[in-house]
Design a protein around this motif. Structure first.
Motif, PDB file in Angstrom:
ATOM      1  N   UNK A   1       0.817  -1.215   0.000  1.00  0.00           N
ATOM      2  CA  UNK A   1       0.000   0.000   0.000  1.00  0.00           C
ATOM      3  C   UNK A   1       0.851   1.265   0.000  1.00  0.00           C
ATOM      4  N   UNK A   2       2.112   1.178   0.411  1.00  0.00           N
ATOM      5  CA  UNK A   2       2.931   2.386   0.514  1.00  0.00           C
ATOM      6  C   UNK A   2       3.531   2.794  -0.822  1.00  0.00           C
ATOM      7  N   UNK A   3       3.647   1.870  -1.784  1.00  0.00           N
ATOM      8  CA  UNK A   3       4.171   2.195  -3.115  1.00  0.00           C
ATOM      9  C   UNK A   3       3.493   1.304  -4.148  1.00  0.00           C
ATOM     10  N   UNK A   4       2.169   1.412  -4.275  1.00  0.00           N
ATOM     11  CA  UNK A   4       1.447   0.488  -5.160  1.00  0.00           C
ATOM     12  C   UNK A   4       1.858   0.605  -6.619  1.00  0.00           C
ATOM     13  N   UNK A   5       2.187   1.806  -7.065  1.00  0.00           N
ATOM     14  CA  UNK A   5       2.578   1.989  -8.459  1.00  0.00           C
ATOM     15  C   UNK A   5       3.887   1.256  -8.744  1.00  0.00           C
ATOM     16  N   UNK A   6       4.839   1.349  -7.816  1.00  0.00           N
ATOM     17  CA  UNK A   6       6.123   0.675  -8.003  1.00  0.00           C
ATOM     18  C   UNK A   6       5.931  -0.840  -7.981  1.00  0.00           C
ATOM     19  N   UNK A   7       5.127  -1.332  -7.043  1.00  0.00           N
ATOM     20  CA  UNK A   7       4.829  -2.770  -6.987  1.00  0.00           C
ATOM     21  C   UNK A   7       4.238  -3.252  -8.310  1.00  0.00           C
ATOM     22  N   UNK A   8       3.272  -2.493  -8.834  1.00  0.00           N
ATOM     23  CA  UNK A   8       2.603  -2.892 -10.069  1.00  0.00           C
ATOM     24  C   UNK A   8       3.576  -2.885 -11.245  1.00  0.00           C
ATOM     25  N   UNK A   9       4.415  -1.858 -11.318  1.00  0.00           N
ATOM     26  CA  UNK A   9       5.381  -1.763 -12.416  1.00  0.00           C
ATOM     27  C   UNK A   9       6.367  -2.929 -12.384  1.00  0.00           C
ATOM     28  N   UNK A  10       6.867  -3.270 -11.205  1.00  0.00           N
ATOM     29  CA  UNK A  10       7.836  -4.357 -11.112  1.00  0.00           C
ATOM     30  C   UNK A  10       7.190  -5.700 -11.452  1.00  0.00           C
ATOM     31  N   UNK A  11       5.937  -5.879 -11.050  1.00  0.00           N
ATOM     32  CA  UNK A  11       5.241  -7.112 -11.419  1.00  0.00           C
ATOM     33  C   UNK A  11       5.057  -7.182 -12.935  1.00  0.00           C
ATOM     34  N   UNK A  12       4.738  -6.057 -13.553  1.00  0.00           N
ATOM     35  CA  UNK A  12       4.552  -6.036 -15.004  1.00  0.00           C
ATOM     36  C   UNK A  12       5.860  -6.367 -15.726  1.00  0.00           C
ATOM     37  N   UNK A  13       6.970  -5.863 -15.224  1.00  0.00           N
ATOM     38  CA  UNK A  13       8.255  -6.162 -15.852  1.00  0.00           C
ATOM     39  C   UNK A  13       8.613  -7.638 -15.689  1.00  0.00           C
ATOM     40  N   UNK A  14       8.324  -8.195 -14.523  1.00  0.00           N
ATOM     41  CA  UNK A  14       8.601  -9.622 -14.313  1.00  0.00           C
ATOM     42  C   UNK A  14       7.779 -10.488 -15.260  1.00  0.00           C
ATOM     43  N   UNK A  15       6.563 -10.050 -15.523  1.00  0.00           N
ATOM     44  CA  UNK A  15       5.637 -10.860 -16.322  1.00  0.00           C
ATOM     45  C   UNK A  15       5.767 -10.616 -17.828  1.00  0.00           C
ATOM     46  N   UNK A  16       6.599  -9.674 -18.220  1.00  0.00           N
ATOM     47  CA  UNK A  16       6.708  -9.336 -19.642  1.00  0.00           C
ATOM     48  C   UNK A  16       7.145 -10.520 -20.492  1.00  0.00           C
ATOM     49  N   UNK A  17       8.143 -11.312 -20.104  1.00  0.00           N
ATOM     50  CA  UNK A  17       8.502 -12.474 -20.939  1.00  0.00           C
ATOM     51  C   UNK A  17       7.339 -13.440 -21.147  1.00  0.00           C
ATOM     52  N   UNK A  18       6.501 -13.611 -20.128  1.00  0.00           N
ATOM     53  CA  UNK A  18       5.341 -14.480 -20.292  1.00  0.00           C
ATOM     54  C   UNK A  18       4.365 -13.894 -21.305  1.00  0.00           C
ATOM     55  N   UNK A  19       4.233 -12.580 -21.286  1.00  0.00           N
ATOM     56  CA  UNK A  19       3.370 -11.905 -22.262  1.00  0.00           C
ATOM     57  C   UNK A  19       3.891 -12.141 -23.680  1.00  0.00           C
ATOM     58  N   UNK A  20       5.204 -12.054 -23.860  1.00  0.00           N
ATOM     59  CA  UNK A  20       5.805 -12.261 -25.180  1.00  0.00           C
ATOM     60  C   UNK A  20       5.638 -13.709 -25.628  1.00  0.00           C
ATOM     61  N   UNK A  21       5.789 -14.628 -24.684  1.00  0.00           N
ATOM     62  CA  UNK A  21       5.573 -16.033 -25.012  1.00  0.00           C
ATOM     63  C   UNK A  21       4.155 -16.258 -25.506  1.00  0.00           C
ATOM     64  N   UNK A  22       3.191 -15.589 -24.881  1.00  0.00           N
ATOM     65  CA  UNK A  22       1.812 -15.688 -25.334  1.00  0.00           C
ATOM     66  C   UNK A  22       1.622 -15.107 -26.727  1.00  0.00           C
ATOM     67  N   UNK A  23       2.288 -13.986 -27.007  1.00  0.00           N
ATOM     68  CA  UNK A  23       2.200 -13.384 -28.336  1.00  0.00           C
ATOM     69  C   UNK A  23       2.793 -14.316 -29.394  1.00  0.00           C
ATOM     70  N   UNK A  24       3.890 -15.000 -29.008  1.00  0.00           N
ATOM     71  CA  UNK A  24       4.508 -15.946 -29.936  1.00  0.00           C
ATOM     72  C   UNK A  24       3.546 -17.071 -30.271  1.00  0.00           C
ATOM     73  N   UNK A  25       2.858 -17.584 -29.266  1.00  0.00           N
ATOM     74  CA  UNK A  25       1.885 -18.659 -29.501  1.00  0.00           C
ATOM     75  C   UNK A  25       0.756 -18.171 -30.404  1.00  0.00           C
ATOM     76  N   UNK A  26       0.344 -16.915 -30.225  1.00  0.00           N
ATOM     77  CA  UNK A  26      -0.726 -16.359 -31.055  1.00  0.00           C
ATOM     78  C   UNK A  26      -0.294 -16.251 -32.518  1.00  0.00           C
ATOM     79  N   UNK A  27       0.967 -15.854 -32.743  1.00  0.00           N
ATOM     80  CA  UNK A  27       1.462 -15.748 -34.115  1.00  0.00           C
ATOM     81  C   UNK A  27       1.480 -17.108 -34.799  1.00  0.00           C
ATOM     82  N   UNK A  28       1.932 -18.104 -34.065  1.00  0.00           N
ATOM     83  CA  UNK A  28       1.958 -19.456 -34.630  1.00  0.00           C
ATOM     84  C   UNK A  28       0.544 -19.969 -34.891  1.00  0.00           C
ATOM     85  N   UNK A  29      -0.346 -19.733 -33.932  1.00  0.00           N
ATOM     86  CA  UNK A  29      -1.719 -20.228 -34.056  1.00  0.00           C
ATOM     87  C   UNK A  29      -2.444 -19.596 -35.241  1.00  0.00           C
ATOM     88  N   UNK A  30      -2.087 -18.350 -35.582  1.00  0.00           N
ATOM     89  CA  UNK A  30      -2.743 -17.672 -36.699  1.00  0.00           C
ATOM     90  C   UNK A  30      -2.516 -18.408 -38.009  1.00  0.00           C
TER      91      UNK A  30
END
Length: 458
Positions: free
Chosen positions: A319-348
């Protein structure tokens, strides 16, 4: 002109002009002396503890300014790499390193006893995070304990490693006081956070301002004198805590904005827009805007780690730095997001990840270096393999790579292989990209290969 100001605000920490601290007379004399031309540090012996991406360029800058450098590292392998020139440096820094080979004033050693011979000691050891994203101070604690144990009266001790606010006080000032080595009386202590941009000739240390905050006015001035030849200018602040927080502020700012750029880039993709022209257009505003660009996440030693040294000292509920917490979680999860995009390209095109031949182009965390610390490519390759893809990588700066305990070898000529998908992660200077025109699917994580093409596939 007084050596040290003695205003009411500074009086408790200031050394009187007639000096009650004879151990520091040498520094007082040097501060009062005229600048010694192009070798302002001539006559000083400076120990640099930790000769990594920060310590080695720092040592070379100090040596170029006339100091005798005592380079200390716990790794014999690292010292061998330095001696053979097998290290990431800019061309000019490699030339300087070659010059030290025949010099008798650039020592490389694992012997911590050399610290007693130094006029100044600069601590440049890494401060990573654990797999649970908690600050890992093991190396810094060990280095500072060694420095404190071998500290002698008259020394200047400068900490440069990024850490939480209060680190300089906890790991240097208080342990020194227990040895009856009081700052501003027997020793000088300051915090001056590193600013190293590996592989960037525009942002060499000598062209970059440096922040310095000492335990008192004499500590600040002495550290400024020591570091001035290694920076474009020195910005002095009151106390090490201000300097510590300034470093965290810098990199939290970058982390949040990188996460935001990734999010807005995804929004552009959903709207059928390429993000780069949008960023360029927004960048024409002469005030209130700074361009940040999308990418595969955040790598290197700073952005993925430093914000946790702030969050680790704040309430753990987020609660003391919610924006920073959210940003760091988003950066950690970015490779998973890219992996999902890769699967979408192949599936197309009716393909599935399992068995697909996928190449990650570039695995260093940034262009022009071989550093893979915290590189999103490591997580990306791991996730791709978890999906069953036949995943490989190509990076001329990184000949081998270990992912999930498995050793991988860079594909030397990726253009000679038929790939179902190429994921552009890092493009080093001089990389040939023309062959990508023959690849059926390209996922450009940085939207820079063809910046004015629509985001996504081709």
């Amino acid at each position: 002109m007084p050596l040290v100001a003695t205003s009411a605000a500074q009086a408790p920490d200031a050394m009187a002009e007639d000096t009650s601290a004879p151990a520091l007379a040498g520094w007082a004399d040097r501060l009062a002396a005229p600048d010694d031309g192009d070798k302002p540090l001539r006559g000083l012996a400076v120990a640099v503890v930790g000769l990594g991406y920060v310590g080695l360029p720092t040592a070379l800058s100090l040596w170029a300014a006339g100091a005798t450098v005592l380079g200390l590292d716990v790794s014999e392998r690292r010292l061998r790499d330095i001696r053979t020139g097998s290290v990431d440096l800019l061309p000019a820094q490699h030339a300087a390193l070659a010059c030290t080979e025949s010099a008798g004033d650039f020592l490389l050693t694992t012997d911590t006893d050399v610290l007693r011979e130094a006029d100044a000691v600069i601590v440049c050891v890494p401060t990573p995070v654990t797999p649970a994203y908690e600050p890992d101070l093991a190396a810094l604690r060990a280095a500072c304990a060694t420095v404190v144990e071998r500290a002698v009266p008259g020394q200047l001790l400068v900490l440069t490693s990024t850490s939480h606010v209060g680190t300089t006080r906890e790991l240097l000032l208080e342990p020194l006081a227990r040895r009856e080595l009081t700052a501003e009386q027997e020793v000088l202590v300051a915090f001056a956070p590193e600013r190293i941009d590996p592989g960037n000739a525009t942002h060499t240390p000598e062209r970059t301002p440096r922040v310095v905050g000492g335990a008192g006015p004499l500590s600040t001035r002495a550290a400024a004198l020591l570091l001035r030849p290694t920076a474009s200018r020195i910005h002095e602040v009151q106390g090490p805590e201000t300097a510590e927080m300034a470093k965290l502020w810098e990199n939290v700012f970058r982390a949040v904005n990188i996460a935001l750029a990734n999010e807005l880039s995804d929004a552009c993709g959903h709207l059928g827009l390429s993000p780069i022209p949008v960023i360029e257009a927004a960048g024409t505003k002469p005030y209130g805007f700074m361009p940040f660009y999308p990418g595969p996440g955040a790598g290197g030693h700073c952005i993925p780690c430093d914000p946790y040294y702030l969050l680790g000292r704040l309430p753990g509920d987020g609660t003391s730095a919610p924006l920073v917490h959210t940003a760091m979680r988003a950066l950690r999860e970015r490779p998973a997001r890219i992996t999902g995009q890769a699967a979408e390209l192949l599936a197309a095109d009716g393909l599935v990840p399992a068995g697909a031949r996928v190449l990650v182009l570039g695995v260093a965390y940034k262009a022009g270096v071989s550093d893979v610390r915290e590189s999103p490519a490591l997580r990306l390759l791991s996730l791709l393999r978890d999906q069953g893809t036949d995943a490989h990588y190509s990076d001329g700066h990184v000949p081998t790579l270990t992912v999930d305990g498995r050793d991988l070898v860079s594909v030397a000529r990726p253009q000679d292989t038929e790939w179902d998908l190429v994921i552009v992660h890092t493009v080093h200077p001089g990389t040939d990209l023309d062959w990508l025109d023959t690849v059926p699917r390209v996922l450009d994580t940085r939207q820079r290969v063809r910046p004015h093409a629509p985001a996504g596939t081709r």
